[in-house]
Design an enzyme around this catalytic site. Structure first.
Site: not given
Length: 447
Positions: A102, A242, A244, A246
């Protein structure tokens, strides 16, 4: 059974250090594969990743694990976490895997798992996989039962199409100049392309991943770059994802940060006006600002709070029948469109609001004044500082001072060795004093 591997958002740690090694990744593949070998059909798993260097290593190990127990593997390459959730469901896969840490720096990595419905795994599924990881030898597939692996080339296009479909068919972004910061992460191709295809003028930054620069001075946790670019280009708005993709943080045309609380307020009002907001409420965590709660109450809506972590937000949404939730940190969950937090879809919905109203971002995206809120992190190496009597006394004293005018949230991070101390209230000086006294006590207890 006590959890050794799974935290609040899958398995995460320093790659090739501690537990997070290729050996563990292969074992996770075998254990998760065995757990989801249900029914007589040919089983398959979708595996995606972000752009960090160790993703190649972890991907290869997971492929070995899944194929060794008889699962076919479909590889997507770099793709946002919510795209993997979507593809898991649409391609009728038995399980989805996202290799990502992340918003963490590149030395870290992680493994996130999705069930066949595209939702993150339940506690029960994770506990069952934990048990299989730690048990002895797992049965391996033999002969032609061993799985195959293949890479699909159209995964980015599928996701871009799905993202665009969340916006009204006649709505275009021609009037908008948008800075898109992809954190040198998983959305570096899909997010700018989706906005451009709807007519927006796109200035993309954080789109040159080299395996080492993910979240490095770019992205939703480092906003200086996107703020500077918005002001330099005279852009209408900036969006920051960010690693990833999400989560989403927005910067308005004046360079001011718009966090997840303001974005949730905007979405709640749009959905209420359209009659699509279910349950007359929004689900968020204990970290959301008291100002959001008061704003929603004035609009006849309620705020349902959960523990920190988008998985807990999602659980409360599904249990209570709500379709809007999120976190102050930028996770936006819109169950009408996605089964997990999706920064790109949230960005598209925000841009749709700007395009349809013609108003500046500073007006559209600032719906309430947050009360003073302060968050500090205290790093510790071992033990449990929150059980120390002096820390407990400091917390009790701070709660007494804030009673009736604010809130206090103290918790240990689920992904890092940190104690997070947050206070908010109507009087900034009292908030600062409360945080300072607790942090001082925690620091002493932590040595």
């Amino acid at each position: 059974m006590a959890r050794k591997f799974f935290g609040t958002d899958g398995i995460r740690g320093r790659a090739n250090a501690g537990d997070l090694t290729p050996q563990l990744a292969m074992r996770v593949g075998q254990a998760a594969g065995r757990h989801f070998l249900r029914g007589a059909h040919k089983h398959r798993v979708i595996i995606g990743k972000d752009t960090r260097l160790s993703g190649y290593m972890m991907e290869t190990a997971l492929v070995a694990g899944f194929t060794s127990v008889g699962m076919d593997v479909i590889l997507t390459g770099p793709l946002p976490t919510p795209a993997i959730a979507m593809l898991t469901r649409e391609m009728r896969a038995d399980i989805g895997v996202m290799i990502s840490a992340s918003h963490n720096a590149y030395p870290d990595n992680g493994i996130k798992l999705f069930g066949p419905d595209g939702f993150k795994l339940s506690d029960e599924d994770e506990e069952a996989i934990e048990a299989l990881i730690q048990d002895g030898e797992l049965p391996l597939a033999q002969g032609d039962a061993i799985g195959r692996a293949r890479r699909i080339e159209d995964s980015r296009g599928r996701y871009i199409h799905a993202v665009k479909r969340t916006v009204g068919q006649d709505l275009r972004f021609d009037s908008l100049k948008v800075v898109v910061d992809c954190a040198n992460g998983a959305a570096y191709q899909v997010a700018p392309t989706a906005i451009w295809e709807l007519g927006g003028t796109v200035i993309a930054i954080g789109v040159e991943p080299n395996g080492l620069n993910i979240n490095d001075k770019v992205g939703s946790t480092s906003l200086e770059a996107v703020k500077a670019k918005v002001l330099e280009e005279g852009a209408d708005v900036g969006i920051a994802l960010d690693g990833d993709a999400d989560r989403l943080i927005v910067v308005d045309e004046k360079g001011k940060t718009v966090d997840g609380d303001q974005i949730m307020a905007l979405f709640a009002m749009r959905m209420k006006a359209r009659g699509t907001l279910k349950g007359d409420g929004v689900v968020s965590t204990v970290m959301s600002n008291l100002g959001l709660e008061r704003f929603l109450a004035n609009e006849g809506l309620k705020l349902i709070r959960t523990k920190v972590g988008d998985r807990y937000v999602l659980e409360a949404m599904r249990e209570g029948g709500y379709n809007l939730g999120g976190e102050q940190s930028g996770h936006m969950i819109m169950l009408d469109y996605s089964t997990t937090g999706d920064g790109t879809i949230a960005a598209m919905q925000m841009l749709a609001s700007l395009a349809s109203t013609g108003k500046p971002a500073s007006e559209v995206l600032h719906l309430f004044d947050p009360v003073p809120q302060l968050l500090r992190n205290v790093v510790y190496s071992e033990g449990d500082p929150l059980s120390d009597p002096a820390v407990k006394a400091a917390i009790t004293d701070a709660e007494r001072r804030l009673e009736g005018s604010g809130r206090l949230v103290i918790r240990a991070s689920g992904t890092e060795p940190k104690i997070r101390v947050m206070a908010e209230g109507d009087v900034a000086a009292e908030v600062e004093a409360a945080v300072a006294s607790i942090c001082e006590a925690v620091e002493k207890a932590a040595g």
